[in-house]
Write a protein that holds these residues in place. Structure first.
Motif, PDB file in Angstrom:
ATOM      1  N   PRO A   1       0.837  -1.201   0.000  1.00 55.48           N
ATOM      2  CA  PRO A   1       0.000   0.000   0.000  1.00 55.48           C
ATOM      3  C   PRO A   1       0.873   1.252   0.000  1.00 55.48           C
ATOM      4  O   PRO A   1       1.957   1.258   0.585  1.00 55.48           O
ATOM      5  N   SER A   2       0.413   2.289  -0.657  1.00 53.39           N
ATOM      6  CA  SER A   2       1.168   3.541  -0.686  1.00 53.39           C
ATOM      7  C   SER A   2       0.221   4.719  -0.807  1.00 53.39           C
ATOM      8  O   SER A   2      -0.651   4.733  -1.680  1.00 53.39           O
ATOM      9  N   ALA A   3       0.404   5.701   0.058  1.00 53.04           N
ATOM     10  CA  ALA A   3      -0.408   6.914  -0.011  1.00 53.04           C
ATOM     11  C   ALA A   3      -0.025   7.753  -1.223  1.00 53.04           C
ATOM     12  O   ALA A   3      -0.747   8.679  -1.591  1.00 53.04           O
TER      13      ALA A   3
ATOM     14  N   CYS B   1      -3.123  -4.003  -7.927  1.00 51.41           N
ATOM     15  CA  CYS B   1      -2.748  -3.884  -6.508  1.00 51.41           C
ATOM     16  C   CYS B   1      -3.163  -5.132  -5.737  1.00 51.41           C
ATOM     17  O   CYS B   1      -4.344  -5.478  -5.683  1.00 51.41           O
ATOM     18  N   SER B   2      -2.186  -5.783  -5.129  1.00 55.15           N
ATOM     19  CA  SER B   2      -2.500  -6.970  -4.324  1.00 55.15           C
ATOM     20  C   SER B   2      -2.981  -6.594  -2.927  1.00 55.15           C
ATOM     21  O   SER B   2      -3.483  -7.447  -2.191  1.00 55.15           O
ATOM     22  N   GLU B   3      -2.818  -5.318  -2.556  1.00 52.33           N
ATOM     23  CA  GLU B   3      -3.319  -4.807  -1.277  1.00 52.33           C
ATOM     24  C   GLU B   3      -4.202  -3.592  -1.546  1.00 52.33           C
ATOM     25  O   GLU B   3      -4.100  -2.952  -2.589  1.00 52.33           O
ATOM     26  N   ASP B   4      -5.054  -3.274  -0.586  1.00 54.11           N
ATOM     27  CA  ASP B   4      -5.992  -2.155  -0.733  1.00 54.11           C
ATOM     28  C   ASP B   4      -5.245  -0.847  -0.993  1.00 54.11           C
ATOM     29  O   ASP B   4      -4.429  -0.424  -0.183  1.00 54.11           O
ATOM     30  N   PRO B   5      -5.515  -0.183  -2.129  1.00 59.97           N
ATOM     31  CA  PRO B   5      -4.815   1.065  -2.468  1.00 59.97           C
ATOM     32  C   PRO B   5      -5.519   2.327  -1.946  1.00 59.97           C
ATOM     33  O   PRO B   5      -5.174   3.436  -2.332  1.00 59.97           O
ATOM     34  N   SER B   6      -6.507   2.166  -1.060  1.00 62.06           N
ATOM     35  CA  SER B   6      -7.334   3.301  -0.645  1.00 62.06           C
ATOM     36  C   SER B   6      -6.556   4.431   0.015  1.00 62.06           C
ATOM     37  O   SER B   6      -7.035   5.570   0.060  1.00 62.06           O
ATOM     38  N   ASP B   7      -5.363   4.140   0.532  1.00 60.45           N
ATOM     39  CA  ASP B   7      -4.550   5.209   1.137  1.00 60.45           C
ATOM     40  C   ASP B   7      -4.222   6.299   0.126  1.00 60.45           C
ATOM     41  O   ASP B   7      -3.944   7.436   0.507  1.00 60.45           O
ATOM     42  N   ALA B   8      -4.272   5.934  -1.148  1.00 63.49           N
ATOM     43  CA  ALA B   8      -3.942   6.903  -2.199  1.00 63.49           C
ATOM     44  C   ALA B   8      -5.153   7.713  -2.636  1.00 63.49           C
ATOM     45  O   ALA B   8      -5.019   8.634  -3.447  1.00 63.49           O
TER      46      ALA B   8
ATOM     47  N   ARG C   1     -14.554  -0.393  -3.904  1.00 62.35           N
ATOM     48  CA  ARG C   1     -14.738  -0.941  -5.249  1.00 62.35           C
ATOM     49  C   ARG C   1     -13.427  -1.532  -5.769  1.00 62.35           C
ATOM     50  O   ARG C   1     -12.344  -1.068  -5.433  1.00 62.35           O
ATOM     51  N   ALA C   2     -13.569  -2.531  -6.624  1.00 55.65           N
ATOM     52  CA  ALA C   2     -12.389  -3.259  -7.091  1.00 55.65           C
ATOM     53  C   ALA C   2     -11.677  -2.574  -8.245  1.00 55.65           C
ATOM     54  O   ALA C   2     -10.457  -2.661  -8.367  1.00 55.65           O
ATOM     55  N   VAL C   3     -12.422  -1.882  -9.083  1.00 53.43           N
ATOM     56  CA  VAL C   3     -11.848  -1.326 -10.312  1.00 53.43           C
ATOM     57  C   VAL C   3     -12.115   0.178 -10.373  1.00 53.43           C
ATOM     58  O   VAL C   3     -13.254   0.620 -10.198  1.00 53.43           O
ATOM     59  N   HIS C   4     -11.066   0.939 -10.639  1.00 50.00           N
ATOM     60  CA  HIS C   4     -11.176   2.397 -10.706  1.00 50.00           C
ATOM     61  C   HIS C   4     -10.547   2.896 -12.004  1.00 50.00           C
ATOM     62  O   HIS C   4      -9.434   2.496 -12.357  1.00 50.00           O
ATOM     63  N   PHE C   5     -11.263   3.782 -12.681  1.00 52.16           N
ATOM     64  CA  PHE C   5     -10.745   4.441 -13.870  1.00 52.16           C
ATOM     65  C   PHE C   5     -10.679   5.943 -13.576  1.00 52.16           C
ATOM     66  O   PHE C   5     -11.682   6.548 -13.196  1.00 52.16           O
TER      67      PHE C   5
ATOM     68  N   ILE D   1      -6.668  -1.546 -10.066  1.00 49.97           N
ATOM     69  CA  ILE D   1      -7.466  -2.727  -9.733  1.00 49.97           C
ATOM     70  C   ILE D   1      -7.042  -3.228  -8.359  1.00 49.97           C
ATOM     71  O   ILE D   1      -5.871  -3.532  -8.125  1.00 49.97           O
ATOM     72  N   ASN D   2      -8.007  -3.278  -7.453  1.00 51.05           N
ATOM     73  CA  ASN D   2      -7.772  -3.714  -6.081  1.00 51.05           C
ATOM     74  C   ASN D   2      -8.220  -5.160  -5.939  1.00 51.05           C
ATOM     75  O   ASN D   2      -9.422  -5.448  -5.900  1.00 51.05           O
ATOM     76  N   SER D   3      -7.273  -6.075  -5.847  1.00 51.56           N
ATOM     77  CA  SER D   3      -7.627  -7.502  -5.781  1.00 51.56           C
ATOM     78  C   SER D   3      -8.368  -7.852  -4.501  1.00 51.56           C
ATOM     79  O   SER D   3      -8.996  -8.913  -4.417  1.00 51.56           O
ATOM     80  N   LYS D   4      -8.320  -6.966  -3.507  1.00 51.37           N
ATOM     81  CA  LYS D   4      -9.036  -7.199  -2.236  1.00 51.37           C
ATOM     82  C   LYS D   4     -10.368  -6.444  -2.211  1.00 51.37           C
ATOM     83  O   LYS D   4     -11.052  -6.419  -1.193  1.00 51.37           O
ATOM     84  N   GLY D   5     -10.731  -5.823  -3.336  1.00 56.50           N
ATOM     85  CA  GLY D   5     -11.941  -5.012  -3.387  1.00 56.50           C
ATOM     86  C   GLY D   5     -13.199  -5.812  -3.673  1.00 56.50           C
ATOM     87  O   GLY D   5     -13.187  -7.054  -3.751  1.00 56.50           O
ATOM     88  N   ASP D   6     -14.301  -5.096  -3.857  1.00 56.34           N
ATOM     89  CA  ASP D   6     -15.609  -5.700  -4.119  1.00 56.34           C
ATOM     90  C   ASP D   6     -15.801  -5.878  -5.625  1.00 56.34           C
ATOM     91  O   ASP D   6     -15.950  -4.908  -6.369  1.00 56.34           O
ATOM     92  N   PHE D   7     -15.822  -7.140  -6.061  1.00 50.66           N
ATOM     93  CA  PHE D   7     -15.951  -7.453  -7.483  1.00 50.66           C
ATOM     94  C   PHE D   7     -17.384  -7.847  -7.855  1.00 50.66           C
ATOM     95  O   PHE D   7     -17.609  -8.377  -8.947  1.00 50.66           O
ATOM     96  N   ALA D   8     -18.338  -7.565  -6.974  1.00 50.68           N
ATOM     97  CA  ALA D   8     -19.712  -8.016  -7.203  1.00 50.68           C
ATOM     98  C   ALA D   8     -20.259  -7.574  -8.556  1.00 50.68           C
ATOM     99  O   ALA D   8     -20.958  -8.333  -9.234  1.00 50.68           O
ATOM    100  N   SER D   9     -19.963  -6.355  -8.953  1.00 51.10           N
ATOM    101  CA  SER D   9     -20.514  -5.833 -10.215  1.00 51.10           C
ATOM    102  C   SER D   9     -19.542  -5.961 -11.392  1.00 51.10           C
ATOM    103  O   SER D   9     -19.810  -5.440 -12.473  1.00 51.10           O
ATOM    104  N   GLU D  10     -18.425  -6.648 -11.172  1.00 51.80           N
ATOM    105  CA  GLU D  10     -17.417  -6.781 -12.223  1.00 51.80           C
ATOM    106  C   GLU D  10     -17.610  -8.069 -13.018  1.00 51.80           C
ATOM    107  O   GLU D  10     -18.332  -8.972 -12.618  1.00 51.80           O
ATOM    108  N   SER D  11     -16.917  -8.149 -14.136  1.00 50.71           N
ATOM    109  CA  SER D  11     -17.045  -9.313 -15.018  1.00 50.71           C
ATOM    110  C   SER D  11     -16.443 -10.559 -14.378  1.00 50.71           C
ATOM    111  O   SER D  11     -15.629 -10.476 -13.454  1.00 50.71           O
ATOM    112  N   ALA D  12     -16.849 -11.703 -14.888  1.00 53.81           N
ATOM    113  CA  ALA D  12     -16.303 -12.975 -14.394  1.00 53.81           C
ATOM    114  C   ALA D  12     -14.795 -13.023 -14.620  1.00 53.81           C
ATOM    115  O   ALA D  12     -14.047 -13.584 -13.806  1.00 53.81           O
ATOM    116  N   GLU D  13     -14.332 -12.424 -15.728  1.00 52.51           N
ATOM    117  CA  GLU D  13     -12.901 -12.430 -16.044  1.00 52.51           C
ATOM    118  C   GLU D  13     -12.102 -11.630 -15.011  1.00 52.51           C
ATOM    119  O   GLU D  13     -11.022 -12.067 -14.581  1.00 52.51           O
TER     120      GLU D  13
END
Length: 316
Positions: free
Chosen positions: A88-90, A127-134, A141-145, A167-179
């Motif tokens: 993680p990094s701010a 990101c394998s860890e939550d990037p929210s510090d940034a 959410r798992a994916v941010h543009f 892309i936050n691998s620890k995020g919420d992928f509920a609304s994301e694609s199966a891929e």
């Protein structure tokens, strides 16, 4: 390296480990597939340039160089930088900003070319860890543009051709694609089975853990050695700078003390001289204040005058 700092390799290196990631991603078919599932609206068809661990220099010797994990160019000239971020990094956003500036400054717009020919760029951080510090606020959410938008009108975008994806691998992928959900599983070292692409990737990770493990251990150990050396050098430099600063501060304090002593001697002499002409405290105060008012308060001067007059009385 000290016993406490000795590198202890894990039982298994995951897809997110630096060397593993590079070796898996050098398969351009899989690399293209990841770009297609991360950016499906772009309809990316073909990779025409592929660079792994691409060193991006800088004309300024004082400036920080960077090394891109994976840099590719598609058949439409669009540039994609794919980075694996395991801590993680701010300052992740600032890092992406710097990467953007280096990519843009890498001679991609030749002399005589119009700004319209500056290619679109996509900087993608896995990101394998939550990037929210940034971020400016917590977001699960798992994916941010991220694009450049008007802060007063979020629908108004600046067409600068720059897109940043996190892309936050620890995020919420509920609304994301199966891929993308399966990409998260791969990043989190979980079993994957969605399709041949992901199954191949996981099998490749397994193979590398058997066939190239010693290379990875050596690489990671060197990284730890370098990090430890950097910390030690930083501490050493900090101590030396602190020592030099202490010497400088001591000299300055000594100089100031010497000047203060000289001023004290001077003001005492001025008071003694003034006393030889008058005993009026206000007159003496005005006299010495004109000379030393910038360095002594009125109360300090009054106290010195009183002491000088008391000394005269004792001598009389």
């Amino acid at each position: 390296m000290s016993h406490e700092a000795k590198y202890v390799p894990p039982k298994r290196y995951p897809f997110t480990e630096d060397k593993i990631f590079g070796w898996v991603m050098e398969n351009q078919e899989f690399c293209l597939y990841l770009l297609q599932i991360i950016l499906p609206d772009l309809n990316i068809q073909k990779i025409v340039e592929f660079h792994k661990q691409d060193a991006m220099g800088n004309d300024d010797r004082e400036a920080k160089d960077i090394r891109l994990d994976i840099k590719v160019v598609d058949d439409q000239g669009r540039i994609f930088d794919i980075e694996m971020q395991t801590t993680p990094s701010a300052y992740l956003g600032r890092r992406m900003r710097y990467y953007q500036s280096i990519i843009d400054g890498d001679g991609i717009l030749k002399v005589g070319k119009d700004y319209s020919q500056l290619p679109d760029t996509y900087i993608i951080f896995l990101c394998s860890e939550d990037p929210s510090d940034a971020f400016s606020k917590k977001d699960d959410r798992a994916v941010h543009f991220f694009k450049t938008i008007d802060t007063k009108d979020g629908d108004l975008k600046l067409n600068d051709g720059a897109t940043k994806v996190i892309i936050n691998s620890k995020g919420d992928f509920a609304s994301e694609s199966a891929e993308l959900k399966e990409l998260a599983n791969l990043m989190n070292d979980k079993e994957v089975s969605l399709n041949d692409q992901f199954i191949w990737a996981q099998n490749r990770v397994n193979e590398l853990n058997k066939d190239r493990r010693s290379d990875i251990v050596s690489y990671e150990a060197k990284l730890m050695d370098r990090e430890l050396y950097g910390r030690q050098e930083g501490i050493k430099k900090g101590r030396e700078e602190g020592r030099q600063e202490g010497i400088k501060k001591g000299r300055e304090e000594g100089r100031q003390e010497g000047q203060n002593e000289e001023r004290l001697v001077g003001v005492k002499k001025s008071i003694d001289i003034a006393l030889s002409f008058t005993q009026d405290d206000d007159a003496i105060l005005n006299k010495v204040k004109s000379q030393y008012g910038d360095h002594f308060t009125d109360d300090d001067l009054k106290e010195l005058i009183a002491k000088a007059k008391g000394k005269l009385l004792q001598e009389a």
